[in-house]
Design a protein around this motif. Structure first.
Motif, PDB file in Angstrom:
ATOM      1  N   ALA A  30     -25.560  16.677  -5.673  1.00  0.00           N
ATOM      2  CA  ALA A  30     -24.315  16.817  -6.436  1.00  0.00           C
ATOM      3  C   ALA A  30     -24.231  18.243  -6.960  1.00  0.00           C
ATOM      4  CB  ALA A  30     -24.303  15.826  -7.594  1.00  0.00           C
ATOM      5  N   PHE A  31     -23.021  18.769  -7.112  1.00  0.00           N
ATOM      6  CA  PHE A  31     -22.816  20.118  -7.624  1.00  0.00           C
ATOM      7  C   PHE A  31     -21.359  20.276  -8.042  1.00  0.00           C
ATOM      8  CE2 PHE A  31     -23.186  20.054  -2.959  1.00  0.00           C
ATOM      9  CZ  PHE A  31     -21.853  20.198  -2.605  1.00  0.00           C
ATOM     10  N   SER A  32     -21.058  21.374  -8.725  1.00  0.00           N
ATOM     11  CA  SER A  32     -19.678  21.750  -8.992  1.00  0.00           C
ATOM     12  C   SER A  32     -19.276  22.800  -7.964  1.00  0.00           C
ATOM     13  CB  SER A  32     -19.518  22.316 -10.405  1.00  0.00           C
ATOM     14  OG  SER A  32     -19.676  21.301 -11.364  1.00  0.00           O
ATOM     15  N   VAL A  33     -18.026  22.715  -7.504  1.00  0.00           N
ATOM     16  CA  VAL A  33     -17.466  23.649  -6.526  1.00  0.00           C
ATOM     17  C   VAL A  33     -16.416  24.487  -7.241  1.00  0.00           C
ATOM     18  CG1 VAL A  33     -16.181  23.861  -4.352  1.00  0.00           C
ATOM     19  CG2 VAL A  33     -17.732  21.923  -4.702  1.00  0.00           C
ATOM     20  N   LEU A  34     -16.519  25.804  -7.126  1.00  0.00           N
ATOM     21  CA  LEU A  34     -15.507  26.662  -7.721  1.00  0.00           C
ATOM     22  C   LEU A  34     -15.440  27.975  -6.971  1.00  0.00           C
ATOM     23  CD1 LEU A  34     -17.120  28.214 -10.835  1.00  0.00           C
ATOM     24  CD2 LEU A  34     -17.982  26.078  -9.935  1.00  0.00           C
ATOM     25  N   GLY A  35     -14.234  28.507  -6.852  1.00  0.00           N
ATOM     26  CA  GLY A  35     -14.099  29.760  -6.124  1.00  0.00           C
ATOM     27  C   GLY A  35     -12.685  30.067  -5.731  1.00  0.00           C
ATOM     28  N   GLU A  36     -12.555  30.754  -4.597  1.00  0.00           N
ATOM     29  CA  GLU A  36     -11.257  31.260  -4.170  1.00  0.00           C
ATOM     30  C   GLU A  36     -10.213  30.170  -3.934  1.00  0.00           C
ATOM     31  OE1 GLU A  36     -11.654  33.833  -0.791  1.00  0.00           O
ATOM     32  OE2 GLU A  36     -13.077  35.140  -1.824  1.00  0.00           O
ATOM     33  N   ASP A  37     -10.621  29.032  -3.411  1.00  0.00           N
ATOM     34  CA  ASP A  37      -9.636  27.990  -3.115  1.00  0.00           C
ATOM     35  C   ASP A  37      -9.930  26.661  -3.795  1.00  0.00           C
ATOM     36  OD1 ASP A  37     -11.824  27.515  -1.530  1.00  0.00           O
ATOM     37  OD2 ASP A  37     -10.723  27.294   0.340  1.00  0.00           O
ATOM     38  N   HIS A  38     -10.774  26.688  -4.827  1.00  0.00           N
ATOM     39  CA  HIS A  38     -11.054  25.468  -5.591  1.00  0.00           C
ATOM     40  C   HIS A  38     -11.141  25.800  -7.071  1.00  0.00           C
ATOM     41  CE1 HIS A  38     -11.977  22.539  -2.439  1.00  0.00           C
ATOM     42  NE2 HIS A  38     -12.542  23.530  -1.774  1.00  0.00           N
ATOM     43  N   PHE A  39     -10.275  25.162  -7.891  1.00  0.00           N
ATOM     44  CA  PHE A  39     -10.543  25.148  -9.314  1.00  0.00           C
ATOM     45  C   PHE A  39     -11.835  24.362  -9.481  1.00  0.00           C
ATOM     46  CE2 PHE A  39      -5.802  25.580  -9.684  1.00  0.00           C
ATOM     47  CZ  PHE A  39      -5.812  26.808 -10.333  1.00  0.00           C
ATOM     48  N   PRO A  40     -12.541  24.494 -10.601  1.00  0.00           N
ATOM     49  CA  PRO A  40     -13.816  23.771 -10.741  1.00  0.00           C
ATOM     50  C   PRO A  40     -13.677  22.284 -10.387  1.00  0.00           C
ATOM     51  CG  PRO A  40     -13.546  25.321 -12.527  1.00  0.00           C
ATOM     52  CD  PRO A  40     -12.248  25.319 -11.775  1.00  0.00           C
ATOM     53  N   ALA A  42     -15.767  18.570  -8.645  1.00  0.00           N
ATOM     54  CA  ALA A  42     -17.021  17.839  -8.459  1.00  0.00           C
ATOM     55  C   ALA A  42     -17.232  17.632  -6.967  1.00  0.00           C
ATOM     56  CB  ALA A  42     -16.963  16.494  -9.171  1.00  0.00           C
ATOM     57  N   GLY A  43     -18.387  18.078  -6.459  1.00  0.00           N
ATOM     58  CA  GLY A  43     -18.658  17.950  -5.033  1.00  0.00           C
ATOM     59  C   GLY A  43     -20.044  17.404  -4.751  1.00  0.00           C
ATOM     60  N   TYR A  44     -20.279  17.062  -3.494  1.00  0.00           N
ATOM     61  CA  TYR A  44     -21.597  16.575  -3.080  1.00  0.00           C
ATOM     62  C   TYR A  44     -21.750  16.655  -1.573  1.00  0.00           C
ATOM     63  CZ  TYR A  44     -19.413  12.181  -1.578  1.00  0.00           C
ATOM     64  OH  TYR A  44     -18.636  11.236  -0.947  1.00  0.00           O
ATOM     65  N   VAL A  45     -22.988  16.587  -1.128  1.00  0.00           N
ATOM     66  CA  VAL A  45     -23.325  16.391   0.280  1.00  0.00           C
ATOM     67  C   VAL A  45     -24.334  15.253   0.361  1.00  0.00           C
ATOM     68  CG1 VAL A  45     -22.890  18.753   1.062  1.00  0.00           C
ATOM     69  CG2 VAL A  45     -25.167  18.124   0.290  1.00  0.00           C
ATOM     70  N   ARG A  46     -24.305  14.524   1.460  1.00  0.00           N
ATOM     71  CA  ARG A  46     -25.316  13.495   1.710  1.00  0.00           C
ATOM     72  C   ARG A  46     -26.494  14.112   2.447  1.00  0.00           C
ATOM     73  NH1 ARG A  46     -24.151   7.916   1.416  1.00  0.00           N
ATOM     74  NH2 ARG A  46     -22.033   7.453   0.771  1.00  0.00           N
ATOM     75  N   HIS A  57     -18.264  17.157   0.438  1.00  0.00           N
ATOM     76  CA  HIS A  57     -17.196  16.263  -0.019  1.00  0.00           C
ATOM     77  C   HIS A  57     -16.772  16.688  -1.415  1.00  0.00           C
ATOM     78  CE1 HIS A  57     -17.888  13.325   3.217  1.00  0.00           C
ATOM     79  NE2 HIS A  57     -19.165  13.594   3.033  1.00  0.00           N
ATOM     80  N   ILE A  58     -15.482  16.591  -1.688  1.00  0.00           N
ATOM     81  CA  ILE A  58     -14.958  16.828  -3.029  1.00  0.00           C
ATOM     82  C   ILE A  58     -14.699  15.457  -3.651  1.00  0.00           C
ATOM     83  CG2 ILE A  58     -13.130  17.871  -4.417  1.00  0.00           C
ATOM     84  CD1 ILE A  58     -14.912  19.915  -2.969  1.00  0.00           C
ATOM     85  N   ALA A  59     -15.499  15.093  -4.656  1.00  0.00           N
ATOM     86  CA  ALA A  59     -15.353  13.788  -5.313  1.00  0.00           C
ATOM     87  C   ALA A  59     -14.179  13.785  -6.279  1.00  0.00           C
ATOM     88  CB  ALA A  59     -16.638  13.426  -6.047  1.00  0.00           C
ATOM     89  N   ALA A  60     -13.914  14.925  -6.914  1.00  0.00           N
ATOM     90  CA  ALA A  60     -12.781  15.065  -7.833  1.00  0.00           C
ATOM     91  C   ALA A  60     -12.338  16.522  -7.793  1.00  0.00           C
ATOM     92  CB  ALA A  60     -13.160  14.655  -9.246  1.00  0.00           C
ATOM     93  N   ALA A  61     -11.128  16.759  -7.313  1.00  0.00           N
ATOM     94  CA  ALA A  61     -10.610  18.127  -7.201  1.00  0.00           C
ATOM     95  C   ALA A  61     -10.188  18.645  -8.563  1.00  0.00           C
ATOM     96  CB  ALA A  61      -9.425  18.154  -6.241  1.00  0.00           C
ATOM     97  N   GLY A  62     -10.564  19.877  -8.848  1.00  0.00           N
ATOM     98  CA  GLY A  62     -10.136  20.514 -10.094  1.00  0.00           C
ATOM     99  C   GLY A  62      -8.637  20.755 -10.099  1.00  0.00           C
ATOM    100  N   LEU A  63      -8.021  20.570 -11.265  1.00  0.00           N
ATOM    101  CA  LEU A  63      -6.573  20.712 -11.376  1.00  0.00           C
ATOM    102  C   LEU A  63      -6.134  22.021 -12.017  1.00  0.00           C
ATOM    103  CD1 LEU A  63      -5.672  17.082 -12.492  1.00  0.00           C
ATOM    104  CD2 LEU A  63      -5.690  18.060 -10.188  1.00  0.00           C
TER     105      LEU A  63
END
Length: 144
Positions: A30-40, A42-46, A57-63
């Motif tokens: 699990a991790f947080s994703v943030l950058g050029e095309d993602h507001f902060p 919640a993400g993960y990989v299996r 995977h993006i579990a919850a996209a930042g708004l």
């Protein structure tokens, strides 16, 4: 990626990872994703039994952008060194993996933040956040 030990998403940062594995060797990061095309977000990989990782995977996209007090120079120094994403975690109950990652689940305008001159409702953006922070924790259950 398995041989190099990296998980990456072009133009973005994957911050504060947390890892859990089931007894069978399957797992997730699990991790947080943030950058050029993602507001902060919640993400993960299996993780498979052989140690390979699947797609991000993006579990919850930042708004919206992070605008809590820990992102301002006056509170964290210059240059700002925020603690974004440091409340992440993972755990397994044997059959499932539970993930916790930070993300921004709302955004509001300055008029919504300061709804009246009397400060009634100051900083809550209609009850969707606290006045000094707008981050949430996303809990995600992955079944194996």
């Amino acid at each position: 990626m398995k041989d190099q030990g990296y998980v990456a998403l072009a133009g973005n940062n994957l911050t504060m990872p947390a890892i859990a594995l089931t007894p069978s060797g399957q797992g997730a990061i699990a991790f947080s994703v943030l950058g050029e095309d993602h507001f902060p977000s919640a993400g993960y990989v299996r993780i498979t039994e052989d140690g390979s990782v699947g797609p991000i995977h993006i579990a919850a996209a930042g708004l919206g952008p992070h605008d809590g007090f820990t992102a301002y120079k006056a509170f964290v120094g210059d240059p700002p060194r925020t603690r974004w994403g440091d409340y992440g975690a993972t755990v397994t109950d044997g059959a499932n993996i539970w993930l916790a990652s930070e993300y921004i689940g709302q955004t509001c305008t300055l008029a919504q933040y300061f709804p009246s001159p009397t400060l009634a409702g100051f900083g809550s953006c209609g009850g969707t956040r606290t006045s000094l922070g707008n981050w949430y924790t996303r809990l995600t259950k992955l079944s194996q």
